[in-house]
Write an enzyme that holds these catalytic residues in place. Structure first.
Site, PDB file in Angstrom:
ATOM      1  N   LYS A  66      -6.347   6.571 -25.490  1.00  0.00           N
ATOM      2  CA  LYS A  66      -5.825   7.851 -24.998  1.00  0.00           C
ATOM      3  C   LYS A  66      -6.909   8.615 -24.242  1.00  0.00           C
ATOM      4  O   LYS A  66      -6.668   9.177 -23.172  1.00  0.00           O
ATOM      5  CB  LYS A  66      -5.268   8.674 -26.168  1.00  0.00           C
ATOM      6  CG  LYS A  66      -4.000   8.059 -26.760  1.00  0.00           C
ATOM      7  CD  LYS A  66      -3.548   8.676 -28.075  1.00  0.00           C
ATOM      8  CE  LYS A  66      -2.360   7.877 -28.627  1.00  0.00           C
ATOM      9  NZ  LYS A  66      -1.830   8.364 -29.899  1.00  0.00           N
ATOM     10  N   GLN A 110      -3.638  12.365 -34.592  1.00  0.00           N
ATOM     11  CA  GLN A 110      -3.240  10.962 -34.752  1.00  0.00           C
ATOM     12  C   GLN A 110      -2.687  10.709 -36.152  1.00  0.00           C
ATOM     13  O   GLN A 110      -3.270  11.119 -37.153  1.00  0.00           O
ATOM     14  CB  GLN A 110      -4.461  10.056 -34.468  1.00  0.00           C
ATOM     15  CG  GLN A 110      -4.161   8.570 -34.437  1.00  0.00           C
ATOM     16  CD  GLN A 110      -3.297   8.139 -33.245  1.00  0.00           C
ATOM     17  OE1 GLN A 110      -3.216   8.820 -32.234  1.00  0.00           O
ATOM     18  NE2 GLN A 110      -2.633   7.008 -33.380  1.00  0.00           N
ATOM     19  N   ASP A 133       3.134  15.256 -28.386  1.00  0.00           N
ATOM     20  CA  ASP A 133       3.749  14.155 -29.135  1.00  0.00           C
ATOM     21  C   ASP A 133       5.265  14.324 -29.242  1.00  0.00           C
ATOM     22  O   ASP A 133       5.970  13.367 -29.578  1.00  0.00           O
ATOM     23  CB  ASP A 133       3.191  14.120 -30.573  1.00  0.00           C
ATOM     24  CG  ASP A 133       2.081  13.083 -30.741  1.00  0.00           C
ATOM     25  OD1 ASP A 133       2.135  12.048 -30.043  1.00  0.00           O
ATOM     26  OD2 ASP A 133       1.204  13.301 -31.586  1.00  0.00           O
TER      27      ASP A 133
HETATM   28  N1  GUN Z   1       0.305   7.015 -34.473  1.00  0.00           N
HETATM   29  C1  GUN Z   1       0.972   5.984 -33.893  1.00  0.00           C
HETATM   30  N2  GUN Z   1       1.622   6.384 -32.780  1.00  0.00           N
HETATM   31  C2  GUN Z   1       1.363   7.702 -32.655  1.00  0.00           C
HETATM   32  C3  GUN Z   1       1.753   8.682 -31.692  1.00  0.00           C
HETATM   33  O1  GUN Z   1       2.488   8.424 -30.724  1.00  0.00           O
HETATM   34  N3  GUN Z   1       1.268   9.935 -31.907  1.00  0.00           N
HETATM   35  C4  GUN Z   1       0.477  10.243 -32.963  1.00  0.00           C
HETATM   36  N4  GUN Z   1       0.070  11.505 -33.095  1.00  0.00           N
HETATM   37  N5  GUN Z   1       0.109   9.362 -33.881  1.00  0.00           N
HETATM   38  C5  GUN Z   1       0.542   8.101 -33.712  1.00  0.00           C
END
Ligand code: GUN
Length: 304
Positions: A66, A110, A133
């Site tokens: 990311k 996350q 998100d």
């Molecule tokens: N963990 C796995 N996929 C995601 C996501 O799309 N966003 C977040 N915040 N955590 C994750």
């Protein structure tokens, strides 16, 4: 209803179109980079804050991806790595600080979080305008109401993959039967809502769904987000269906597999996304899209 076996030659539909998420994500990032440049001409730059609590190796890899994508498109990223012992109150205080910071347009904590922190409390604390998100109940509610808001990155990225494929092959979700396997707020639920809004007829399947094979067999579109390696057998897939695999599982030999038995399913599907190189890259590119859209909206700038 008896299902054809994976080896049923009569069901062979030729090799499926590979839904190359890596290539599609590069296109989407290029689009976002242009919009970031347009924002920069107006003396503003999107900012994304990412928190990683603990040392889950898979999460570390995702978060790095990311941050790398932010660098590529020109988004300013703030990465905060916190120890697994961080308290819920400390994490909420950090979210509050980012909510109040005008340079931060997107906040991503996350998941999964350590067991002593309630993900729900953290999600609820994020300013919905910065909820890149799309997990906040306000944004999920807007999606359910068919109104604009921030939509979870994986399902939004999948809808874009379907739109790119559909543009090239004259295919659309409208009027199709879709089976969505999984009902998490990260993928299944928002995916089902997006497809409903796109005029598909959607069946959401989960661990208590009877005759899962039958539900898949009648679907023109299968979205597999069940979290179970090779749950979907090739012989389940309707001839000519479009199959999207959200699963990601590490095999003992270090390779990755999805929720779908790709090698068998591609003999019957019209199009199928691989693992790796399918949904994963699109999820990250869509996060860049969401963050840039959030920045523009918060500043009252129209990007179109
Ligand atoms: N963990 C796995 N996929 C995601 C996501 O799309 N966003 C977040 N915040 N955590 C994750």
């Amino acid at each position: 209803m008896s299902k054809p076996a994976d080896t049923d030659l009569a069901a062979y539909s030729g090799f499926a179109t590979n839904l190359d998420g890596k290539a599609m994500a590069a296109l989407l990032r290029a689009e976002v980079a242009k919009d970031v440049a347009a924002l920069q001409l107006r003396q503003t730059k999107p900012g994304l804050a990412v928190a990683l609590v603990g040392d889950d190796p898979a999460s570390q890899v995702y978060v790095k991806g990311k941050v790398r994508a932010c660098q590529e498109v020109g988004i300013a990223s703030t990465m905060l790595t916190l120890p697994a012992t961080t308290t819920q109150a400390e994490l909420l205080a950090q979210v509050d600080a980012w909510n109040a910071d005008p340079a931060i347009d997107g906040i991503l904590v996350q998941l999964p979080l350590p067991g002593h922190i309630a993900a729900r409390a953290v999600i609820d604390r994020i300013d919905p305008a910065k909820d890149v998100d799309g997990f906040h109940p306000l944004n999920l509610g807007l999606l359910a109401a068919g109104r604009p808001g921030l939509v979870a990155c994986t399902p939004a990225g999948i809808l874009k993959m379907l739109s790119i494929y559909g543009g090239a092959h004259g295919w659309t979700p409208a009027g199709k039967r879709a089976a969505v396997l999984g009902r998490s707020i990260t993928v299944g639920r928002p995916m089902a809502l997006l497809l409903t809004n796109a005029d598909a007829t959607v069946t959401t399947c989960h661990s208590r769904t009877p005759d899962l094979a039958g539900r898949v067999a009648e679907a023109d579109l299968v979205i597999a987000a069940a979290g179970s390696r090779h749950l979907i057998q090739g012989g389940w897939v309707k001839r000519g269906a479009v199959v999207i695999d959200v699963g990601i599982h590490r095999n003992p030999d270090g390779t990755l597999s999805g929720d779908v038995d790709y090698a068998a399913a591609r003999l019957r599907a019209a199009a199928i996304s691989p693992v790796p190189g399918g949904v994963g890259p699109m999820t990250i590119a869509q996060l860049m899209r969401n963050c840039t859209d959030a920045a523009a909206r918060r500043r009252g700038i129209s990007l179109v």
